[in-house]
Design a protein around this motif. Sequence first.
Motif, PDB file in Angstrom:
ATOM      1  N   SER A  24       0.781  -1.242   0.000  1.00 37.06           N
ATOM      2  CA  SER A  24       0.000   0.000   0.000  1.00 37.06           C
ATOM      3  C   SER A  24       0.814   1.295   0.000  1.00 37.06           C
ATOM      4  CB  SER A  24      -0.933   0.003   1.220  1.00 37.06           C
ATOM      5  OG  SER A  24      -0.169   0.157   2.408  1.00 37.06           O
TER       6      SER A  24
ATOM      7  N   THR B 133      -8.521   2.408  -4.279  1.00 42.49           N
ATOM      8  CA  THR B 133      -8.047   3.737  -3.890  1.00 42.49           C
ATOM      9  C   THR B 133      -8.431   4.814  -4.911  1.00 42.49           C
ATOM     10  OG1 THR B 133      -6.014   5.020  -3.588  1.00 42.49           O
ATOM     11  CG2 THR B 133      -5.843   3.107  -4.995  1.00 42.49           C
ATOM     12  N   ASP B 134      -8.461   6.059  -4.462  1.00 46.03           N
ATOM     13  CA  ASP B 134      -8.692   7.179  -5.396  1.00 46.03           C
ATOM     14  C   ASP B 134      -7.480   7.420  -6.296  1.00 46.03           C
ATOM     15  OD1 ASP B 134      -6.972   8.250  -3.489  1.00 46.03           O
ATOM     16  OD2 ASP B 134      -8.244   9.959  -2.964  1.00 46.03           O
ATOM     17  N   GLU B 135      -6.311   6.858  -5.913  1.00 46.29           N
ATOM     18  CA  GLU B 135      -5.089   7.142  -6.688  1.00 46.29           C
ATOM     19  C   GLU B 135      -5.164   6.590  -8.103  1.00 46.29           C
ATOM     20  OE1 GLU B 135      -1.334   6.741  -4.797  1.00 46.29           O
ATOM     21  OE2 GLU B 135      -2.089   7.407  -2.861  1.00 46.29           O
TER      22      GLU B 135
ATOM     23  N   TYR C 292       2.483   1.922  -7.558  1.00 44.74           N
ATOM     24  CA  TYR C 292       1.414   1.471  -6.651  1.00 44.74           C
ATOM     25  C   TYR C 292       0.046   1.655  -7.289  1.00 44.74           C
ATOM     26  CZ  TYR C 292      -2.217   2.042  -3.102  1.00 44.74           C
ATOM     27  OH  TYR C 292      -3.402   1.969  -2.412  1.00 44.74           O
TER      28      TYR C 292
ATOM     29  N   ASN D 155      -7.479   9.148   1.242  1.00 40.29           N
ATOM     30  CA  ASN D 155      -6.503   8.864   2.307  1.00 40.29           C
ATOM     31  C   ASN D 155      -7.178   8.632   3.654  1.00 40.29           C
ATOM     32  OD1 ASN D 155      -4.880  10.263   0.208  1.00 40.29           O
ATOM     33  ND2 ASN D 155      -3.264   9.996   1.735  1.00 40.29           N
TER      34      ASN D 155
ATOM     35  N   LEU E 175       2.182   9.522   6.136  1.00 40.54           N
ATOM     36  CA  LEU E 175       2.420  10.907   6.566  1.00 40.54           C
ATOM     37  C   LEU E 175       2.055  11.179   8.037  1.00 40.54           C
ATOM     38  CD1 LEU E 175       3.202  13.868   5.691  1.00 40.54           C
ATOM     39  CD2 LEU E 175       0.740  14.228   5.415  1.00 40.54           C
TER      40      LEU E 175
ATOM     41  N   PRO F 296       9.780  15.462   7.748  1.00 42.68           N
ATOM     42  CA  PRO F 296      10.141  15.626   6.337  1.00 42.68           C
ATOM     43  C   PRO F 296       8.940  15.873   5.431  1.00 42.68           C
ATOM     44  CG  PRO F 296      10.164  13.292   6.925  1.00 42.68           C
ATOM     45  CD  PRO F 296       9.770  14.041   8.165  1.00 42.68           C
TER      46      PRO F 296
ATOM     47  N   TYR G 261       7.565  16.684   1.797  1.00 41.41           N
ATOM     48  CA  TYR G 261       8.062  16.577   0.424  1.00 41.41           C
ATOM     49  C   TYR G 261       7.747  17.852  -0.376  1.00 41.41           C
ATOM     50  CZ  TYR G 261       8.129  11.441   1.215  1.00 41.41           C
ATOM     51  OH  TYR G 261       8.343  10.176   1.683  1.00 41.41           O
TER      52      TYR G 261
ATOM     53  N   ARG H  73      -4.481  16.197  -0.111  1.00 39.48           N
ATOM     54  CA  ARG H  73      -5.112  14.893   0.060  1.00 39.48           C
ATOM     55  C   ARG H  73      -6.466  15.121   0.733  1.00 39.48           C
ATOM     56  NH1 ARG H  73      -1.747  14.155  -3.094  1.00 39.48           N
ATOM     57  NH2 ARG H  73      -0.134  12.533  -3.205  1.00 39.48           N
TER      58      ARG H  73
ATOM     59  N   ASN I  92      -0.560  19.117   2.589  1.00 41.24           N
ATOM     60  CA  ASN I  92       0.271  18.359   3.537  1.00 41.24           C
ATOM     61  C   ASN I  92       0.823  19.269   4.636  1.00 41.24           C
ATOM     62  OD1 ASN I  92      -0.161  16.064   2.051  1.00 41.24           O
ATOM     63  ND2 ASN I  92       1.711  16.292   0.836  1.00 41.24           N
TER      64      ASN I  92
ATOM     65  N   ARG J  25       8.721  13.676  -3.779  1.00 35.30           N
ATOM     66  CA  ARG J  25       8.458  12.315  -4.265  1.00 35.30           C
ATOM     67  C   ARG J  25       8.449  12.345  -5.798  1.00 35.30           C
ATOM     68  NH1 ARG J  25       2.855   9.745  -2.251  1.00 35.30           N
ATOM     69  NH2 ARG J  25       4.133   9.013  -0.513  1.00 35.30           N
TER      70      ARG J  25
ATOM     71  N   HIS K 288       5.066  12.932  -7.969  1.00 34.39           N
ATOM     72  CA  HIS K 288       4.142  13.213  -6.856  1.00 34.39           C
ATOM     73  C   HIS K 288       2.800  13.776  -7.352  1.00 34.39           C
ATOM     74  CE1 HIS K 288       4.068  14.987  -2.491  1.00 34.39           C
ATOM     75  NE2 HIS K 288       3.040  14.182  -2.732  1.00 34.39           N
TER      76      HIS K 288
ATOM     77  N   TYR L  90      14.837   8.206   3.951  1.00 31.66           N
ATOM     78  CA  TYR L  90      15.130   9.562   4.438  1.00 31.66           C
ATOM     79  C   TYR L  90      16.612   9.783   4.739  1.00 31.66           C
ATOM     80  CZ  TYR L  90      10.091   9.565   4.986  1.00 31.66           C
ATOM     81  OH  TYR L  90       8.737   9.470   4.748  1.00 31.66           O
TER      82      TYR L  90
HETATM   83  O1  DAU Z   1      -5.293   8.262  -1.608  1.00 29.48           O
HETATM   84  C1  DAU Z   1      -5.342   6.979  -1.042  1.00 29.48           C
HETATM   85  C2  DAU Z   1      -3.931   6.498  -0.778  1.00 29.48           C
HETATM   86  O2  DAU Z   1      -3.451   7.214   0.343  1.00 29.48           O
HETATM   87  C3  DAU Z   1      -3.843   4.999  -0.547  1.00 29.48           C
HETATM   88  O3  DAU Z   1      -4.221   4.312  -1.701  1.00 29.48           O
HETATM   89  C4  DAU Z   1      -2.414   4.591  -0.164  1.00 29.48           C
HETATM   90  O4  DAU Z   1      -2.374   3.215   0.161  1.00 29.48           O
HETATM   91  C5  DAU Z   1      -2.000   5.409   1.043  1.00 29.48           C
HETATM   92  O5  DAU Z   1      -0.662   5.107   1.395  1.00 29.48           O
HETATM   93  C6  DAU Z   1      -2.137   6.903   0.761  1.00 29.48           C
HETATM   94  O6  DAU Z   1      -1.184   7.329  -0.258  1.00 29.48           O
HETATM   95  P1  DAU Z   1      -0.402   8.731  -0.159  1.00 29.48           P
HETATM   96  O7  DAU Z   1       0.811   8.647  -0.987  1.00 29.48           O
HETATM   97  O8  DAU Z   1      -1.331   9.860  -0.393  1.00 29.48           O
HETATM   98  O9  DAU Z   1      -0.063   8.701   1.428  1.00 29.48           O
HETATM   99  P2  DAU Z   1       1.280   9.079   2.238  1.00 29.48           P
HETATM  100  O10 DAU Z   1       0.910   9.053   3.682  1.00 29.48           O
HETATM  101  O11 DAU Z   1       2.447   8.259   1.802  1.00 29.48           O
HETATM  102  O12 DAU Z   1       1.539  10.573   1.804  1.00 29.48           O
HETATM  103  C7  DAU Z   1       0.538  11.568   1.992  1.00 29.48           C
HETATM  104  C8  DAU Z   1       1.080  12.870   1.426  1.00 29.48           C
HETATM  105  O13 DAU Z   1       2.170  13.309   2.274  1.00 29.48           O
HETATM  106  C9  DAU Z   1       1.669  12.735   0.034  1.00 29.48           C
HETATM  107  O14 DAU Z   1       1.386  13.917  -0.701  1.00 29.48           O
HETATM  108  C10 DAU Z   1       3.178  12.613   0.271  1.00 29.48           C
HETATM  109  C11 DAU Z   1       3.394  13.435   1.539  1.00 29.48           C
HETATM  110  N1  DAU Z   1       4.490  12.970   2.412  1.00 29.48           N
HETATM  111  C12 DAU Z   1       4.512  11.658   2.783  1.00 29.48           C
HETATM  112  C13 DAU Z   1       5.522  11.185   3.607  1.00 29.48           C
HETATM  113  C14 DAU Z   1       5.548   9.722   4.011  1.00 29.48           C
HETATM  114  C15 DAU Z   1       5.441  13.872   2.871  1.00 29.48           C
HETATM  115  O15 DAU Z   1       5.403  15.074   2.565  1.00 29.48           O
HETATM  116  N2  DAU Z   1       6.435  13.388   3.695  1.00 29.48           N
HETATM  117  C16 DAU Z   1       6.529  12.085   4.063  1.00 29.48           C
HETATM  118  O16 DAU Z   1       7.489  11.723   4.800  1.00 29.48           O
END
Ligand code: DAU
Length: 355
Positions: A83, A132-134, A158, A187, A198, A213, A215, A222, A257, A290, A293, A350
């Motif tokens: 995921s 997922t919405d992605e 993914y 999310n 996150l 951190p 990004y 989200r 974010n 990312r 992204h 990281y």
């Molecule tokens: O939208 C649904 C999706 O949400 C699910 O399908 C995925 O399984 C789930 O992991 C999630 O994906 P995201 O990539 O949106 O979630 P993540 O928590 O990894 O990141 C959320 C946002 O925060 C994204 O724009 C990237 C940013 N981020 C993430 C991390 C881990 C940062 O800025 N810093 C970070 O260290």
Amino acid sequence: MIIVTGGAGFIGSNFIREWLASGQEPVVNLDKLTYAGNLKSLADVEHDPRYRFVHADIGDRATVSALLRETRPRAIVNFAAESHVDRSIQGAGEFIATNIVGTFNLLEAVRAHWDLLSLSEQGSFRFLHVSTDEVYGSLAGQEPAFTERHQYEPNSPYSASKAASDHLVRACHHTYHVPVVTTNCSNNYGPYHFPEKLIPLMILNALVGKPLPVYGDGQNVRDWLYVTDHCSAIRLVLANGRMGETYNVGGRNERTNLEVVNIVCSLLDELKPRADGNSYATQISFVRDRPGHDRRYAIDATKIENELGWKAAENFESGIRKTVQWYLGNQEWVQSVTSGEYRNWMDSQYGKAAE
Ligand code: DAU
Ligand code: NAD
């Protein structure tokens, strides 16, 4: 009874807990226990006679078929997946293996089982695929939110693997008439969220004095949904969703974010102030973006709201407060999941500097 796959993960464990609390029906949890699966997330229900754990891979057709013959479930809810987007960027092999090939093998086992059911059992059987919405790709600033009719435009390994799984599920219905239904959710956040994502990552890093951190410019958006609201949507779709349909699920809670991280910091400032009196926000650090992204996700949940009467119970303010409080009160669970493998991931994503 029902079978839940991936029930030792974040959303699956919340779903099983609520399922047992809200009815009498037994549930079998089939999970491979990857780094993201943790039976401690279900410690409070492990002795419930209606709960059973089976350690298996959704792609293991022989084991899944034997379990279907033995338990004759009336429904399967498929959460099992790789995921995390960042992991898929580092290497997509496991995503292809589980999300595409695994889902295909699971569907094949389910189809063979369903073919042998009586007509009335066939009619009431359900396969609910959690997606997922992605899969819809990325929205620009003012574009309308994703409806179920939005074109699939997955951008990460993914989301491409989840899109492929959605298509296989759809084809299983269209070609073989297996009663399937798919949910595409935004999310999630809440208790038992693995701290590579996150919100839990920010809470845990803040508490141990590490950088937070963010990004790129932190302006990616989200649409946040409290996990138990996702679970209530899945229960409704399972009960009343129309076969072959897809339902979008989202909280109408769009946040950048940076806004999310600042809200987490202010809650921590209130609930567990830093010893030096400074805000946790001073730990925010902008890091390399990312790759690929997606800028913005937003869900139009009109269909599930109008057709099934679903509505989120939490808004972002209430849900994020509960979440921060949960992590503060459940450090034992946190210790149990931040294992050697977790530390390896933090190093590779990281760098040691983030330690
Ligand atoms: O939208 C649904 C999706 O949400 C699910 O399908 C995925 O399984 C789930 O992991 C999630 O994906 P995201 O990539 O949106 O979630 P993540 O928590 O990894 O990141 C959320 C946002 O925060 C994204 O724009 C990237 C940013 N981020 C993430 C991390 C881990 C940062 O800025 N810093 C970070 O260290
Ligand atoms: P997670 O990573 O926390 O948990 C995944 C679970 O699946 C783990 O318990 C893992 O052990 C298990 N698993 C992995 N591969 C397996 C395999 N081959 N066989 C059996 N079990 C396996 O994921 P999550 O955040 O709980 O997400 C659950 C589902 O919801 C996923 O399909 C995901 O794509 C989808 N989803 C998640 C979000 C979100 O924000 N977390 C949003 C929308 C949709």
